[in-house]
Write a protein that holds these residues in place. Structure first.
Motif, PDB file in Angstrom:
ATOM      1  N   ASP A   1       0.823  -1.211   0.000  1.00  0.00           N
ATOM      2  CA  ASP A   1       0.000   0.000   0.000  1.00  0.00           C
ATOM      3  C   ASP A   1       0.858   1.262   0.000  1.00  0.00           C
ATOM      4  OD1 ASP A   1      -2.273  -1.584  -0.018  1.00  0.00           O
ATOM      5  OD2 ASP A   1      -2.688  -1.326   2.128  1.00  0.00           O
ATOM      6  N   THR A   2       1.945   1.262   0.740  1.00  0.00           N
ATOM      7  CA  THR A   2       2.862   2.400   0.768  1.00  0.00           C
ATOM      8  C   THR A   2       3.480   2.619  -0.601  1.00  0.00           C
ATOM      9  OG1 THR A   2       3.370   2.113   3.114  1.00  0.00           O
ATOM     10  CG2 THR A   2       5.001   3.286   1.788  1.00  0.00           C
ATOM     11  N   VAL A   3       3.967   1.547  -1.220  1.00  0.00           N
ATOM     12  CA  VAL A   3       4.581   1.653  -2.542  1.00  0.00           C
ATOM     13  C   VAL A   3       3.558   2.152  -3.556  1.00  0.00           C
ATOM     14  CG1 VAL A   3       5.681   0.368  -4.421  1.00  0.00           C
ATOM     15  CG2 VAL A   3       6.305  -0.123  -2.041  1.00  0.00           C
ATOM     16  N   GLU A   4       2.375   1.583  -3.551  1.00  0.00           N
ATOM     17  CA  GLU A   4       1.341   1.994  -4.503  1.00  0.00           C
ATOM     18  C   GLU A   4       1.012   3.484  -4.356  1.00  0.00           C
ATOM     19  OE1 GLU A   4      -2.928   0.374  -6.006  1.00  0.00           O
ATOM     20  OE2 GLU A   4      -2.668   0.520  -3.829  1.00  0.00           O
ATOM     21  N   ARG A   5       0.847   3.942  -3.139  1.00  0.00           N
ATOM     22  CA  ARG A   5       0.507   5.349  -2.908  1.00  0.00           C
ATOM     23  C   ARG A   5       1.596   6.270  -3.436  1.00  0.00           C
ATOM     24  NH1 ARG A   5       2.241   8.055   1.049  1.00  0.00           N
ATOM     25  NH2 ARG A   5       2.486   6.282   2.444  1.00  0.00           N
ATOM     26  N   ILE A   6       2.846   5.974  -3.098  1.00  0.00           N
ATOM     27  CA  ILE A   6       3.949   6.839  -3.528  1.00  0.00           C
ATOM     28  C   ILE A   6       4.132   6.778  -5.044  1.00  0.00           C
ATOM     29  CG2 ILE A   6       6.453   7.176  -3.385  1.00  0.00           C
ATOM     30  CD1 ILE A   6       6.169   6.372  -0.385  1.00  0.00           C
ATOM     31  N   MET A   7       3.957   5.618  -5.624  1.00  0.00           N
ATOM     32  CA  MET A   7       4.128   5.492  -7.080  1.00  0.00           C
ATOM     33  C   MET A   7       3.039   6.214  -7.868  1.00  0.00           C
ATOM     34  SD  MET A   7       6.892   3.944  -7.899  1.00  0.00           S
ATOM     35  CE  MET A   7       6.548   3.705  -9.630  1.00  0.00           C
ATOM     36  N   THR A   8       1.829   6.292  -7.335  1.00  0.00           N
ATOM     37  CA  THR A   8       0.710   6.764  -8.147  1.00  0.00           C
ATOM     38  C   THR A   8       0.152   8.141  -7.770  1.00  0.00           C
ATOM     39  OG1 THR A   8      -0.891   5.560  -6.769  1.00  0.00           O
ATOM     40  CG2 THR A   8      -0.010   4.416  -8.712  1.00  0.00           C
ATOM     41  N   GLU A   9       0.442   8.662  -6.600  1.00  0.00           N
ATOM     42  CA  GLU A   9      -0.176   9.926  -6.191  1.00  0.00           C
ATOM     43  C   GLU A   9       0.463  11.156  -6.816  1.00  0.00           C
ATOM     44  OE1 GLU A   9      -0.408  10.329  -1.947  1.00  0.00           O
ATOM     45  OE2 GLU A   9      -2.281   9.204  -1.854  1.00  0.00           O
TER      46      GLU A   9
END
Length: 120
Positions: A58-66
């Motif tokens: 979830d952390t990786v996804e948020r940083i990659m996409t926000e």
């Protein structure tokens, strides 16, 4: 040392220096390797004794996409720093960010940047 590895997480994002990269976007892939002592969760079978890999994803996804960034180095550092600072049991980690569609005229599979913290 024990490891938790999340391999080849894929995201569509808008990182890069060129206008086409920030407007059209492209695929990125991320690997995270976490080093920790997993003896206790191995004995107790309790999630609260371990490092939750769903939280890592979830952390990786948020940083990659926000938010779009210009450099893979920036994206990898943000991921590494947040994981390092939010998980007390981690003694080392490596974050690799891969960009397969780079604006290079030669032939290559991808460009990747690996950011490390602690003992790797």
């Amino acid at each position: 040392m024990d490891k938790i590895v999340l391999k080849n997480m894929g995201f569509y994002a808008y990182h890069g220096n060129l206008p086409s990269e920030t407007t059209q976007g492209q695929r990125f892939f991320v690997d995270v390797t976490v080093l920790a002592d997993l003896t206790k969760p191995g004995q107790t079978d309790q999630l609260e004794d371990s490092i939750n890999y769903v939280d890592i994803y979830d952390t990786v996804e948020r940083i990659m996409t926000e938010t779009p960034y210009k450099l893979l180095e920036r994206v990898g550092s943000l991921i590494a720093d947040e994981l390092w600072n939010s998980n007390k049991g981690i003694v080392g980690l490596a974050v690799t960010v891969r960009k397969p569609s780079v604006p290079i005229s030669g032939m290559l599979d991808y460009v990747e940047v690996t950011i490390t913290r602690g003992q790797i």
